[in-house]
Scaffold this motif. Structure first.
Motif, PDB file in Angstrom:
ATOM      1  N   LEU A 184      -9.757  41.305  42.723  1.00  0.00           N
ATOM      2  CA  LEU A 184     -11.143  40.743  43.487  1.00  0.00           C
ATOM      3  C   LEU A 184     -11.814  41.952  43.954  1.00  0.00           C
ATOM      4  N   GLY A 185     -11.397  43.218  44.482  1.00  0.00           N
ATOM      5  CA  GLY A 185     -11.870  44.118  44.904  1.00  0.00           C
ATOM      6  C   GLY A 185     -12.319  45.272  43.833  1.00  0.00           C
ATOM      7  N   GLU A 186     -12.065  45.113  42.554  1.00  0.00           N
ATOM      8  CA  GLU A 186     -12.279  46.016  41.878  1.00  0.00           C
ATOM      9  C   GLU A 186     -13.575  45.609  41.026  1.00  0.00           C
ATOM     10  N   SER A 187     -14.325  46.568  40.468  1.00  0.00           N
ATOM     11  CA  SER A 187     -15.312  46.125  39.553  1.00  0.00           C
ATOM     12  C   SER A 187     -14.560  46.158  38.259  1.00  0.00           C
ATOM     13  N   GLU A 188     -15.382  45.645  37.180  1.00  0.00           N
ATOM     14  CA  GLU A 188     -15.225  45.802  35.542  1.00  0.00           C
ATOM     15  C   GLU A 188     -15.014  47.316  35.177  1.00  0.00           C
ATOM     16  N   GLU A 189     -15.868  48.207  35.581  1.00  0.00           N
ATOM     17  CA  GLU A 189     -15.885  49.441  35.538  1.00  0.00           C
ATOM     18  C   GLU A 189     -14.531  50.251  35.889  1.00  0.00           C
ATOM     19  N   GLU A 190     -14.121  50.021  37.093  1.00  0.00           N
ATOM     20  CA  GLU A 190     -12.635  50.375  37.907  1.00  0.00           C
ATOM     21  C   GLU A 190     -11.464  50.027  36.933  1.00  0.00           C
ATOM     22  N   ARG A 191     -11.733  48.580  36.489  1.00  0.00           N
ATOM     23  CA  ARG A 191     -10.653  48.149  35.706  1.00  0.00           C
ATOM     24  C   ARG A 191     -10.445  48.689  34.343  1.00  0.00           C
ATOM     25  N   SER A 192     -11.731  48.986  33.655  1.00  0.00           N
ATOM     26  CA  SER A 192     -11.629  49.667  32.375  1.00  0.00           C
ATOM     27  C   SER A 192     -11.194  51.037  32.547  1.00  0.00           C
ATOM     28  N   ILE A 193     -11.405  51.850  33.574  1.00  0.00           N
ATOM     29  CA  ILE A 193     -10.910  53.140  34.005  1.00  0.00           C
ATOM     30  C   ILE A 193      -9.465  53.063  33.717  1.00  0.00           C
ATOM     31  N   LYS A 194      -8.800  52.144  34.613  1.00  0.00           N
ATOM     32  CA  LYS A 194      -7.384  51.957  34.864  1.00  0.00           C
ATOM     33  C   LYS A 194      -6.588  51.731  33.584  1.00  0.00           C
ATOM     34  N   ARG A 195      -7.385  50.700  32.875  1.00  0.00           N
ATOM     35  CA  ARG A 195      -6.643  50.546  31.396  1.00  0.00           C
ATOM     36  C   ARG A 195      -6.887  51.793  30.538  1.00  0.00           C
ATOM     37  N   ASN A 196      -7.771  52.425  30.671  1.00  0.00           N
ATOM     38  CA  ASN A 196      -8.024  53.652  30.025  1.00  0.00           C
ATOM     39  C   ASN A 196      -6.667  54.614  30.411  1.00  0.00           C
ATOM     40  N   GLU A 197      -6.684  54.886  31.726  1.00  0.00           N
ATOM     41  CA  GLU A 197      -5.615  55.859  32.201  1.00  0.00           C
ATOM     42  C   GLU A 197      -4.304  55.404  31.607  1.00  0.00           C
ATOM     43  N   ILE A 198      -3.790  54.250  31.699  1.00  0.00           N
ATOM     44  CA  ILE A 198      -2.630  53.705  31.329  1.00  0.00           C
ATOM     45  C   ILE A 198      -2.230  53.919  30.009  1.00  0.00           C
ATOM     46  N   LYS A 199      -3.045  53.599  29.240  1.00  0.00           N
ATOM     47  CA  LYS A 199      -3.127  53.751  27.560  1.00  0.00           C
ATOM     48  C   LYS A 199      -3.071  55.254  27.416  1.00  0.00           C
ATOM     49  N   LEU A 200      -3.818  56.084  27.994  1.00  0.00           N
ATOM     50  CA  LEU A 200      -3.616  57.563  27.903  1.00  0.00           C
ATOM     51  C   LEU A 200      -2.354  58.266  28.409  1.00  0.00           C
ATOM     52  N   LYS A 201      -1.770  57.575  29.518  1.00  0.00           N
ATOM     53  CA  LYS A 201      -0.512  58.116  29.864  1.00  0.00           C
ATOM     54  C   LYS A 201       0.529  57.579  28.722  1.00  0.00           C
ATOM     55  N   LYS A 202       0.334  56.440  28.144  1.00  0.00           N
ATOM     56  CA  LYS A 202       1.603  56.018  27.333  1.00  0.00           C
ATOM     57  C   LYS A 202       1.243  57.027  25.941  1.00  0.00           C
ATOM     58  N   ASN A 203       0.085  57.169  25.522  1.00  0.00           N
ATOM     59  CA  ASN A 203       0.273  58.046  24.278  1.00  0.00           C
ATOM     60  C   ASN A 203       0.438  59.474  24.700  1.00  0.00           C
ATOM     61  N   VAL A 204       0.419  59.910  25.572  1.00  0.00           N
ATOM     62  CA  VAL A 204       0.694  61.213  26.031  1.00  0.00           C
ATOM     63  C   VAL A 204       2.235  61.246  26.049  1.00  0.00           C
ATOM     64  N   LYS A 205       2.890  60.344  26.612  1.00  0.00           N
ATOM     65  CA  LYS A 205       4.021  60.445  26.779  1.00  0.00           C
ATOM     66  C   LYS A 205       4.782  60.263  25.671  1.00  0.00           C
ATOM     67  N   GLU A 206       4.458  59.638  24.696  1.00  0.00           N
ATOM     68  CA  GLU A 206       5.072  59.466  23.480  1.00  0.00           C
ATOM     69  C   GLU A 206       4.895  60.954  22.497  1.00  0.00           C
ATOM     70  N   VAL A 207       3.674  61.585  22.631  1.00  0.00           N
ATOM     71  CA  VAL A 207       3.635  62.937  22.263  1.00  0.00           C
ATOM     72  C   VAL A 207       4.653  63.775  22.722  1.00  0.00           C
ATOM     73  N   LYS A 208       4.870  63.815  24.085  1.00  0.00           N
ATOM     74  CA  LYS A 208       5.830  64.526  24.867  1.00  0.00           C
ATOM     75  C   LYS A 208       7.245  64.506  24.501  1.00  0.00           C
TER      76      LYS A 208
END
Length: 766
Positions: A184-208
């Motif tokens: 409720l306290g997050e905007s759609e932009e903030e949620r989109s940024i969080k989703r992007n960070e999570i997927k980025l960390k997952k992809n980087v983790k796989e390459v590592k």
């Protein structure tokens, strides 16, 4: 669905119990009766009044869990709209689906349901058994289907759904209520940024992990090669393992690399610049084609603005050659103006704005040249590094969406800044005409200086009249438009032909001094040797770059904001941050080549805007009203392409009299004063109050207080001019421009009320 009061240690049963109670609590919260989940359950003073305890009296208990009784909702009439609202909320309450508060409340409000009805809809809805339990492998989709959750190695294309979750080893996963309250306290932009960070960390983790496997297999291979007891078969297996892990790493890089790069770029670009890009992308094609729908307006605009943009480039080039001892001259200014103008027209966010050489930029260049000369530092390498640092700062500011802060630069600053630009044009014109008198060969014979003065004033007056001819009463609208469009070009050509006649040629009126061949000043190479100065000098160049960035930020955004004024009736929308990024890229290219920097040109931009504007004279209001504006990139690109092509026709420019260029400068300076209420208030301060309009600020503030505000602006303008003209402080005057915003924000509110500032057209930004 009644909730049993039985308590036990079964996690599945406890999970089901908590899920149902949580759904009911959050439904009431959506109806403006806020109940918290387990973490703040002690705040409850009693059970919710809308639930009755069958066979027992109400009692207090943490977590909304009854003892010795069953909670049942009151009997309510079921409505399909409320059931739909409840179904929409169930996915949210399960923690598997995100939605904004509007998405939760809107269906309920539309249905007109009360909190009792919402609770009834939720608590009487069956929850799929597959969704109950902390380790459930199922998830509820938006359309109500129960599907599998994606594993770590799965992709959404495999028929599963990716669920964002927190690793239990890192932090305890929040419950459904906690997740929803955070949402409720997050905007759609903030949620989109969080989703992007999570997927980025997952992809980087796989390459590592793939890279780690390669390292381990290489380590094993090294040990086997060192170990003399190892046979060939073991070495071959180790090599195969290295090859296999390397292949997996390559596959991961190929597979995940574009996603990683794309998500990193997404994190670098702010919401503001993405919106700018989206806004201008949809109209980019029409930015080029719209020019051909109004050829009668486009062609004369190109011809007039070609000379209007050429004159400053040639004039500033001539002045720069004197200030920099021939290091940067006319050829460099023509080359820079032409190339940067074409690139800017293709990349910018507001194509109606132009970039060009300005007096303020020239003052900074001359100050930097003097600083390098006094300290025996090579000028061009320092010039290039200052420009590269400025480019980096400009691009960073644009990508971060910093142009939104230009709103704190109010009309007070705009008017003083535009007044400075206007005075600078007039000053350069007067200085050029004055040199004719000072440098006259025979002080007793001043015929040539007076002829030159007559040509300059004639050019100024004639250009002023023909551009205003469209609003006159003579002839019909078509003829007035033709005179207004082609008049300025005809005057420049006519003055050049007149000066070439034998009658005036004998007075030897000076013409433009340009080289007859294309060659950079001093015969230098096209690229600057950036490595010719030590690292310490390269790093220290960042400090003057901060000042230049401040100048560019103010000049660029103020110039573009004047163009984007709602009174101009532009329809395609602004894109300030794209303009900043485009100017930063252009600055980098010019710096590497040692060409003069370009910046937002208010005068040329306004002339471009007015040349592409269709207007009419309103007989009732006795004023000119704008009908439409042809917003196009084609005119700007073509004008600067012609300036670039002028390099191949340098000898022809030698026929253009310098007094004619001075007349154009006078015209540009005068046009910049139009609409500047600061300049108008200087005269209105001595006018009779009854002769001023009803909306004039003198009626609210009084003459004394209005003149106080105007006097303060005059002092600021005088201070800017003094800093600019003083060789010792010229390099620092951009910081003084920023001081104007400080004066407006901190000093003026102490002496003027908000109502008075609004009357002066300078409201405090929110």
């Amino acid at each position: 669905m009644p909730v049993s009061d039985k308590r036990n240690d079964d996690p599945v049963s406890r999970r089901a119990h908590d899920a149902i109670v949580t759904r009911a609590s959050l439904a009431l919260m959506a109806a403006c009766i806020l109940f918290a989940h387990a973490g703040i359950s002690e705040a409850f003073s009693s059970q919710p009044p809308n639930f009755r305890e069958a066979g027992a009296t109400p009692s207090r208990h943490a977590g909304f869990r009854p003892t010795g009784a069953v909670l049942t909702p009151p009997p309510l009439q079921r409505r399909p709209e409320i059931d739909q609202a409840g179904s929409s909320c169930r996915g949210i309450l399960l923690g598997r689906r995100r939605a904004s508060p509007k998405a939760l409340v809107s269906p309920v409000a539309t249905a007109g349901g009360s909190s009792d009805e919402i609770a009834d809809s939720l608590t009487n809805s069956d929850v799929p058994d597959e969704l109950i339990g902390d380790n459930s492998t199922k998830v509820l989709t938006d359309n109500g289907d129960v599907v599998n959750k994606c594993d770590e190695d799965d992709e959404p294309e495999d028929g599963c759904v990716v669920v964002e979750s927190t690793n239990s080893s890192e932090a305890k996963a929040p419950g459904p209520a906690t997740s929803f309250l955070e949402t409720l306290g997050e905007s759609e932009e903030e949620r989109s940024i969080k989703r992007n960070e999570i997927k980025l960390k997952k992809n980087v983790k796989e390459v590592k992990e793939a890279a780690k496997d390669v390292g381990e297999s290489v380590s094993v291979l090294k040990n086997k090669l060192v170990d003399q007891a190892t046979n060939d078969e073991e070495v071959i297996l180790a090599v195969a393992e290295v090859t296999g892990s390397a292949g997996k790493l390559g596959g991961k890089i190929v597979d995940r690399g574009p996603s990683i790069l794309g998500r990193i770029l997404l994190m670098l670009f702010s919401k503001e610049i993405r919106e700018d890009f989206k806004r201008r992308r949809s109209v980019y094609a029409s930015d080029w084609t719209d020019a051909f729908s109004n050829k009668r307006q486009t062609i004369p605009a190109i011809l007039f603005l070609y000379f209007a943009c050429l004159a400053p480039a040639v004039s500033f080039g001539t002045i720069s050659s004197q200030l920099t001892n021939g290091s940067i001259g006319v050829v460099e200014f023509l080359l820079s103006s032409g190339c940067s103008g074409m690139v800017y027209a293709a990349l910018c966010g507001q194509p109606m704005a132009f970039i060009a050489p300005t007096g303020l930029t020239l003052a900074f260049i001359s100050g930097l040249f003097r600083f390098c000369s006094m300290n025996s530092i090579p000028f061009f390498p320092v010039y290039s590094w200052v420009g590269l640092w400025t480019s980096f700062f400009m691009i960073s500011l644009g990508m971060a969406g910093s142009s939104k802060f230009i709103r704190y630069c109010t009309r007070f600053t705009d008017e003083v800044f535009n007044g400075l630009l206007s005075i600078n044009f007039i000053y350069e014109a007067v200085s050029s005409l004055r040199r004719n008198f000072v440098n006259a060969p025979d002080p007793s014979n001043l015929t040539m200086p007076f002829v030159a003065l007559s040509m300059a004033l004639g050019t100024f007056y004639s250009t002023l009249k023909v551009t205003a001819f469209q609003t006159s009463k003579y002839f019909n609208k078509r003829i007035r438009t033709i005179v207004k469009d082609f008049g300025p070009v005809s005057i420049l050509a006519g003055m050049s032909v007149l000066n070439a006649l034998p009658t005036l040629r004998r007075f030897s009126v000076p013409t433009l001094s340009v080289p007859h061949v294309f060659e950079l000043a001093g015969g230098r190479k096209f690229l600057i040797p950036l490595a010719s100065v030590p690292w310490s000098v390269r790093a220290l160049c960042a400090f003057p770059a901060v000042l230049l960035t401040a100048l560019f930020f103010m000049d660029q955004n103020i110039s573009v904001r004047v163009v984007n004024n709602p009174d101009n009736k532009l329809e395609k929308g602004p894109a300030y941050n794209l303009d900043m990024v485009a100017l930063g890229l252009i600055t980098a290219g010019l710096s590497v080549c040692g060409l003069p920097w370009m910046c937002g040109a208010t005068v040329q931009s306004l002339n471009h805007l007015r040349a592409m504007t269709t207007s009419h004279f309103n007989e009732e209001t006795q004023s000119v009203e704008i009908d439409s504006v042809t917003e196009t990139r084609f005119t700007g690109f073509t004008i600067h392409a012609l300036i670039f092509a002028t390099i191949r026709a340098l000898p022809l420019l030698s026929y253009l009299p310098i007094p004619v260029v001075s007349g154009v400068f006078l015209f540009l300076g005068k046009k910049l004063m139009v609409g500047n209420s600061f300049i108008e208030r200087i005269g209105d301060g001595a006018a009779e109050r009854r002769r001023l309009g009803k909306g004039h600020p003198i009626h609210l503030l009084g003459r004394k207080k209005m003149n106080l505000f105007t006097s303060l602006q005059i002092l600021c303008l005088a201070g800017l001019w003094a800093f600019k003209q003083n060789p010792a402080t010229a390099i620092f005057f951009p910081s003084v421009i920023g001081l104007l915003m400080v004066i407006r924000s901190l000093i003026l509110p102490k002496y003027f009320t908000e109502e008075e500032l609004v009357a002066l057209g300078d409201p405090t930004p929110t």
